[in-house]
Design an enzyme around this catalytic site. Structure first.
Site, PDB file in Angstrom:
ATOM      1  N   GLU A  28      11.378 139.980 -73.484  1.00 27.28           N
ATOM      2  CA  GLU A  28      10.382 140.720 -72.711  1.00 27.28           C
ATOM      3  C   GLU A  28      10.334 142.189 -73.103  1.00 27.28           C
ATOM      4  O   GLU A  28       9.867 143.036 -72.333  1.00 27.28           O
ATOM      5  CB  GLU A  28      10.685 140.572 -71.219  1.00 27.28           C
ATOM      6  CG  GLU A  28      10.600 139.141 -70.716  1.00 27.28           C
ATOM      7  CD  GLU A  28      10.942 139.026 -69.244  1.00 27.28           C
ATOM      8  OE1 GLU A  28      10.093 139.397 -68.413  1.00 27.28           O
ATOM      9  OE2 GLU A  28      12.055 138.562 -68.932  1.00 27.28           O
ATOM     10  N   SER A 159       8.765 136.344 -66.882  1.00 26.42           N
ATOM     11  CA  SER A 159       7.384 136.400 -67.376  1.00 26.42           C
ATOM     12  C   SER A 159       6.808 135.031 -67.707  1.00 26.42           C
ATOM     13  O   SER A 159       5.915 134.907 -68.543  1.00 26.42           O
ATOM     14  CB  SER A 159       7.288 137.319 -68.606  1.00 26.42           C
ATOM     15  OG  SER A 159       7.552 138.649 -68.249  1.00 26.42           O
ATOM     16  N   TYR A 225      -0.452 139.235 -68.504  1.00 27.15           N
ATOM     17  CA  TYR A 225      -0.479 140.468 -69.285  1.00 27.15           C
ATOM     18  C   TYR A 225      -1.698 140.652 -70.186  1.00 27.15           C
ATOM     19  O   TYR A 225      -1.924 141.748 -70.680  1.00 27.15           O
ATOM     20  CB  TYR A 225       0.785 140.560 -70.148  1.00 27.15           C
ATOM     21  CG  TYR A 225       2.059 140.477 -69.353  1.00 27.15           C
ATOM     22  CD1 TYR A 225       2.376 141.447 -68.409  1.00 27.15           C
ATOM     23  CD2 TYR A 225       2.942 139.421 -69.524  1.00 27.15           C
ATOM     24  CE1 TYR A 225       3.540 141.379 -67.669  1.00 27.15           C
ATOM     25  CE2 TYR A 225       4.121 139.339 -68.791  1.00 27.15           C
ATOM     26  CZ  TYR A 225       4.413 140.320 -67.869  1.00 27.15           C
ATOM     27  OH  TYR A 225       5.570 140.242 -67.134  1.00 27.15           O
ATOM     28  N   ARG A 264      10.050 141.530 -56.480  1.00 29.93           N
ATOM     29  CA  ARG A 264       8.829 140.748 -56.279  1.00 29.93           C
ATOM     30  C   ARG A 264       9.204 139.291 -56.097  1.00 29.93           C
ATOM     31  O   ARG A 264       9.945 138.729 -56.894  1.00 29.93           O
ATOM     32  CB  ARG A 264       7.891 140.900 -57.473  1.00 29.93           C
ATOM     33  CG  ARG A 264       6.474 140.406 -57.204  1.00 29.93           C
ATOM     34  CD  ARG A 264       5.624 140.363 -58.456  1.00 29.93           C
ATOM     35  NE  ARG A 264       5.966 139.189 -59.266  1.00 29.93           N
ATOM     36  CZ  ARG A 264       6.382 139.258 -60.527  1.00 29.93           C
ATOM     37  NH1 ARG A 264       6.535 140.437 -61.123  1.00 29.93           N
ATOM     38  NH2 ARG A 264       6.651 138.164 -61.199  1.00 29.93           N
ATOM     39  N   ASP A 266       7.839 135.488 -56.000  1.00 29.03           N
ATOM     40  CA  ASP A 266       6.745 134.595 -56.380  1.00 29.03           C
ATOM     41  C   ASP A 266       6.872 133.305 -55.581  1.00 29.03           C
ATOM     42  O   ASP A 266       7.970 132.734 -55.498  1.00 29.03           O
ATOM     43  CB  ASP A 266       6.803 134.280 -57.878  1.00 29.03           C
ATOM     44  CG  ASP A 266       6.627 135.527 -58.730  1.00 29.03           C
ATOM     45  OD1 ASP A 266       5.998 136.493 -58.247  1.00 29.03           O
ATOM     46  OD2 ASP A 266       7.122 135.539 -59.870  1.00 29.03           O
ATOM     47  N   GLU A 279      10.847 132.083 -57.170  1.00 26.45           N
ATOM     48  CA  GLU A 279      11.888 132.954 -57.708  1.00 26.45           C
ATOM     49  C   GLU A 279      11.700 134.355 -57.175  1.00 26.45           C
ATOM     50  O   GLU A 279      10.673 134.689 -56.579  1.00 26.45           O
ATOM     51  CB  GLU A 279      11.847 132.983 -59.231  1.00 26.45           C
ATOM     52  CG  GLU A 279      10.568 133.553 -59.815  1.00 26.45           C
ATOM     53  CD  GLU A 279      10.601 133.589 -61.337  1.00 26.45           C
ATOM     54  OE1 GLU A 279      11.395 134.374 -61.877  1.00 26.45           O
ATOM     55  OE2 GLU A 279       9.842 132.833 -61.958  1.00 26.45           O
ATOM     56  N   ASN A 281      12.139 138.388 -58.568  1.00 26.42           N
ATOM     57  CA  ASN A 281      12.313 139.258 -59.730  1.00 26.42           C
ATOM     58  C   ASN A 281      12.912 140.577 -59.267  1.00 26.42           C
ATOM     59  O   ASN A 281      12.287 141.301 -58.483  1.00 26.42           O
ATOM     60  CB  ASN A 281      10.971 139.517 -60.408  1.00 26.42           C
ATOM     61  CG  ASN A 281      10.328 138.244 -60.925  1.00 26.42           C
ATOM     62  OD1 ASN A 281      10.567 137.830 -62.041  1.00 26.42           O
ATOM     63  ND2 ASN A 281       9.514 137.606 -60.083  1.00 26.42           N
ATOM     64  N   GLY A 285       7.654 143.844 -63.371  1.00 24.16           N
ATOM     65  CA  GLY A 285       6.877 144.669 -64.278  1.00 24.16           C
ATOM     66  C   GLY A 285       6.123 145.759 -63.537  1.00 24.16           C
ATOM     67  O   GLY A 285       5.681 145.576 -62.401  1.00 24.16           O
TER      68      GLY A 285
END
Length: 339
Positions: A28, A159, A225, A264, A266, A279, A281, A285
């Site tokens: 990443e 990602s 992205y 974050r 998800d 999950e 994070n 990002g």
């Protein structure tokens, strides 16, 4: 989490000297560099001195942290979210943003994270671990036990790299090999049919939830992205009870792992409005396509304010060791990451 919360926590903050870690050599790397550039600009606009450092260029072992008030971590993937860089910084005695080394290790390995979710009764899809030499017959048996469709993903990757939704047996082997390209440790989990959501948090304070809609099969790397057609919906109709369940699940995920700082979660909402955490994070990002900055903007404040508050809390949470000088000269080892 309101704009007022941030302003009251860090009213008239001092002008800090911040080491910004971005880049690295994980899969990443490109996203980390973009996050770092966004954070650098946002904090410079707030009046802070920022020195970006790329660990792929400069070794952090033995780094002289004299003169820095704190370290802002924008490293994604290995040696960013896995506890490696956090351990080094803890040993050095310099404050840093985000979760501790122990929490980072827990969250980075989806197997361990899901074990903690199960133990703490955080709703997460049924799952099983896959070995590095799983046979097709074993894959088929596990998929049938979980129920079609299933998701195969690397245990330690971000990602959406290596993630596949598998809807029929003939897709199993290729999905397994795709995930194996990124990690030997894999998981298979039941795919939840419903709407895809993501929620940014700062500690356990919730930013505006985002419903994600994409024309792709799911919110993969391209949708995250590269695809300007991905839709981020803040005003998706959601009954009060569903929203409460969603927020409870997100806070539960943070508490189950001990996550601090910007994170974050998800998750999916099924057809009955029940949340299922996929999950968490620990270093999400912060690019112009990223979700946490979009949520911050929706709440009425800037990326710079969010990053500034993260630093403020990091300094409070992990006070600097006395041997580190505050305003000494910066190390000549440090290099800016590529532009």
């Amino acid at each position: 989490m309101s704009r007022g919360n941030i302003q009251s926590a860090a009213t008239n903050p001092p002008r800090w000297n911040i080491a910004l870690l971005a880049g690295g050599d994980s899969d990443e790397r490109s996203i980390s560099l973009r996050s770092g550039q966004a954070v650098c600009q946002a904090l410079q606009e707030r009046g802070h001195f920022i020195l970006p450092i790329d660990p792929a260029i400069v070794s952090l072992k033995g780094m002289d942290w004299n003169g820095f008030d704190a370290v802002f971590i924008s490293l994604h993937g290995r040696f960013g979210e896995d506890g490696g860089v956090q351990t080094l910084l803890e040993e050095s005695g310099i404050p840093y943003t985000g979760s501790s080394s122990q929490t980072s290790r827990l969250a980075f390995d989806k197997r361990i994270a899901k074990q903690n979710f199960d133990r703490m009764q955080v709703p997460t899809p049924a799952w099983c671990e896959l070995s590095p030499d799983e046979s097709f017959d074993s894959l088929l048996m596990k998929a049938r036990e979980l129920g079609w469709p299933v998701v195969i993903k690397p245990a330690s990757q971000g990602s959406s790299l290596g993630v596949s939704i598998v809807r029929q047996p003939e897709q199993l082997q290729s999905a397994y090999e795709r995930a194996r390209h990124y990690d030997e440790a894999l998981i298979m989990e039941a795919a939840i049919v419903g709407s895809e959501w993501t929620v940014g948090l700062h500690d356990d304070e919730i930013l505006p939830p985002i419903c994600i809609e994409t024309d792709r099969e799911f919110f993969d790397w391209v949708a995250k992205y590269e695809d300007d057609h991905t839709r981020y919906i803040f005003d998706k109709p959601l009954p009060a009870t569903c929203r409460q369940k969603l927020e409870t699940a997100c806070r539960g995920a943070v508490h189950a792992l001990g996550v601090t700082g910007i994170s974050r979660v998800d998750l999916m909402l099924d057809s009955e409005g029940n949340p299922w955490v996929l999950e968490i994070n620990t270093i999400p990002g912060l690019t112009d396509h990223s979700l946490v900055p979009k949520a911050a903007q929706q709440a009425g404040w800037t990326l710079g304010e969010l990053c500034e508050e993260s630093i403020h809390r990091a300094i409070q949470r992990r006070p600097r060791r006395p041997h580190l000088l505050r305003r000494a000269s910066f190390s000549t080892q440090a290099k800016f990451f590529p532009q």
